[in-house]
Design a protein around this motif. Structure first.
Motif, PDB file in Angstrom:
ATOM      1  N   LEU A  28      -1.517  64.307  18.142  1.00  0.00           N
ATOM      2  CA  LEU A  28      -0.061  64.093  18.099  1.00  0.00           C
ATOM      3  C   LEU A  28       0.374  63.126  19.198  1.00  0.00           C
ATOM      4  N   ALA A  29      -0.173  63.335  20.397  1.00  0.00           N
ATOM      5  CA  ALA A  29       0.209  62.482  21.524  1.00  0.00           C
ATOM      6  C   ALA A  29      -0.111  61.018  21.234  1.00  0.00           C
ATOM      7  N   VAL A  32       2.183  59.601  18.595  1.00  0.00           N
ATOM      8  CA  VAL A  32       3.497  59.293  19.173  1.00  0.00           C
ATOM      9  C   VAL A  32       3.441  57.979  19.951  1.00  0.00           C
ATOM     10  N   PHE A  33       2.417  57.825  20.794  1.00  0.00           N
ATOM     11  CA  PHE A  33       2.305  56.599  21.581  1.00  0.00           C
ATOM     12  C   PHE A  33       2.203  55.366  20.669  1.00  0.00           C
ATOM     13  N   VAL A  36       5.602  54.655  18.890  1.00  0.00           N
ATOM     14  CA  VAL A  36       6.606  54.097  19.811  1.00  0.00           C
ATOM     15  C   VAL A  36       6.339  52.614  20.045  1.00  0.00           C
ATOM     16  N   TRP A  64       7.771  45.797  27.609  1.00  0.00           N
ATOM     17  CA  TRP A  64       8.378  46.920  28.348  1.00  0.00           C
ATOM     18  C   TRP A  64       7.871  48.268  27.827  1.00  0.00           C
ATOM     19  N   ALA A  65       8.048  48.484  26.533  1.00  0.00           N
ATOM     20  CA  ALA A  65       7.659  49.796  25.970  1.00  0.00           C
ATOM     21  C   ALA A  65       6.150  50.046  26.092  1.00  0.00           C
ATOM     22  N   VAL A  68       5.317  51.002  29.729  1.00  0.00           N
ATOM     23  CA  VAL A  68       5.801  52.354  30.059  1.00  0.00           C
ATOM     24  C   VAL A  68       4.941  53.402  29.342  1.00  0.00           C
ATOM     25  N   ILE A  69       4.663  53.148  28.066  1.00  0.00           N
ATOM     26  CA  ILE A  69       3.887  54.113  27.273  1.00  0.00           C
ATOM     27  C   ILE A  69       2.465  54.253  27.837  1.00  0.00           C
ATOM     28  N   ALA A  71       1.544  53.844  30.926  1.00  0.00           N
ATOM     29  CA  ALA A  71       1.645  54.627  32.165  1.00  0.00           C
ATOM     30  C   ALA A  71       1.823  56.112  31.837  1.00  0.00           C
ATOM     31  N   VAL A  72       2.719  56.392  30.885  1.00  0.00           N
ATOM     32  CA  VAL A  72       2.969  57.780  30.478  1.00  0.00           C
ATOM     33  C   VAL A  72       1.691  58.382  29.883  1.00  0.00           C
ATOM     34  N   PHE A  75      -0.881  59.352  32.575  1.00  0.00           N
ATOM     35  CA  PHE A  75      -0.606  60.646  33.217  1.00  0.00           C
ATOM     36  C   PHE A  75      -0.782  61.795  32.227  1.00  0.00           C
ATOM     37  N   HIS A  76      -0.473  61.501  30.951  1.00  0.00           N
ATOM     38  CA  HIS A  76      -0.627  62.531  29.922  1.00  0.00           C
ATOM     39  C   HIS A  76      -2.101  62.908  29.758  1.00  0.00           C
ATOM     40  N   ILE A  78      -4.472  62.886  31.916  1.00  0.00           N
ATOM     41  CA  ILE A  78      -5.126  63.596  33.032  1.00  0.00           C
ATOM     42  C   ILE A  78      -4.726  65.072  33.095  1.00  0.00           C
ATOM     43  N   THR A  79      -3.804  65.505  32.210  1.00  0.00           N
ATOM     44  CA  THR A  79      -3.428  66.933  32.219  1.00  0.00           C
ATOM     45  C   THR A  79      -4.244  67.686  31.178  1.00  0.00           C
TER      46      THR A  79
END
Lengths: 79, 196
Positions: A28-29, A32-33, A36, A64-65, A68-69, A71-72, A75-76, A78-79
């Motif tokens: 899903l992640a 979504v990426f 977007v 831009w998008a 940002v995506i 970078a997001v 971080f996403h 690594i969790t």
């Protein structure tokens, strides 16, 4: 332009439908990426009309998008 | 002897920034601010994923989806109005008024969501997720309100005949601002309603 509108709608609906269908969070992640990024490129080029803008401005608006995506997403992941 | 001189005439002629350069500098400044806040959200989420998952469970993805549909539809109508005006066709004004009307679905949906969350006891101080949720969405909400004011001004000016096909600078600048608001929401919506 109507085709771009429908493409944006489909790209918007897909992750929500996937979420409701109980799709795995990992897939899903990335869905979504991806959606977007596609939507932002369509919006910038066709609705903002940056496809006819000077290359530097167009690239800045297009990037831009994705920046940002990415970078997001970094971080996403690594969790 | 004749020579064929190849010049990228059509390319250079076509490449123009839509709207005023000052508006574009403002748009990129806004995008930079939003981008930093989104990365801040992602960092906070990576530090405490459980809180963000619990927070996202409270939100209704269908409300977010409805807001997205409203903003994309309004963006389409604004882009279509610019095309109509540039081609000196009629119909730009009603498209702009319709875009304003559709965008009110977003404001109504967002207000409903804020009232609903506040009545359940959620606010900026609840936890990190709701701090980011209220801060990011309200900051974006303020931009939508400004965008609606700009669209109303554009619709009135189009009605007064202030824009013809030759001078589109003001119209394109206003439209670009509105599309920026939409672009930010395209990233904000999945980040908060789907991924968190």
């Amino acid at each position: 332009m109507l085709a771009v509108y429908f493409a944006l709608m489909i790209c918007t609906a897909l992750p929500v439908i996937a979420l409701q269908a109980g799709i795995g969070p990992g897939f899903l992640a990335w869905l979504v990426f991806g959606m977007v990024m596609v939507k932002s490129l369509l919006l910038v080029d066709h609705f903002m009309e940056m496809k006819n803008a000077p290359r530097g401005w167009r690239l800045a608006a297009q990037m831009w998008a994705p920046v940002v995506i990415l970078a997001v997403a970094g971080f996403h992941s690594i969790t | 002897m004749s020579y064929l001189i190849l010049q990228p005439e059509s390319d250079t002629k076509a490449r123009q920034l839509p709207g005023d350069i000052a508006v574009w500098i403002f748009i990129f400044a806004e995008l930079a601010v939003f981008g930093i806040m989104f990365i801040g959200f992602a960092v906070a989420r990576s530090l405490d994923p459980a809180t963000f998952h619990a927070g996202r469970e409270v939100l209704h993805p269908w409300t977010g989806l409805l807001n997205t549909v409203a903003l994309i539809t309004a963006s389409y109508l604004v882009a279509s109005a610019v095309h109509q005006l540039r081609g000196r066709h009629s119909g730009a004004q009603w498209r702009l008024w319709l875009a304003v009307s559709v965008s009110f679905i977003y404001t109504a949906g967002k207000l409903y969501e804020y009232v609903n969350l506040y009545s359940q006891g959620y606010n900026l101080g609840t936890d990190t997720f709701f701090m980011f949720y209220f801060f990011l969405t309200f900051f974006h909400f303020m931009h939508v309100i400004l965008g609606q004011v700009i669209l109303i001004v554009l619709a009135v000016k189009v009605g007064n005949g202030d824009y013809d096909g030759s001078d589109m600078n003001g119209m394109e600048s206003g439209a670009s601002y509105w599309h920026m608001v939409d672009l930010v929401w395209l990233v904000l919506f999945p980040m908060i309603y789907v991924l968190a």
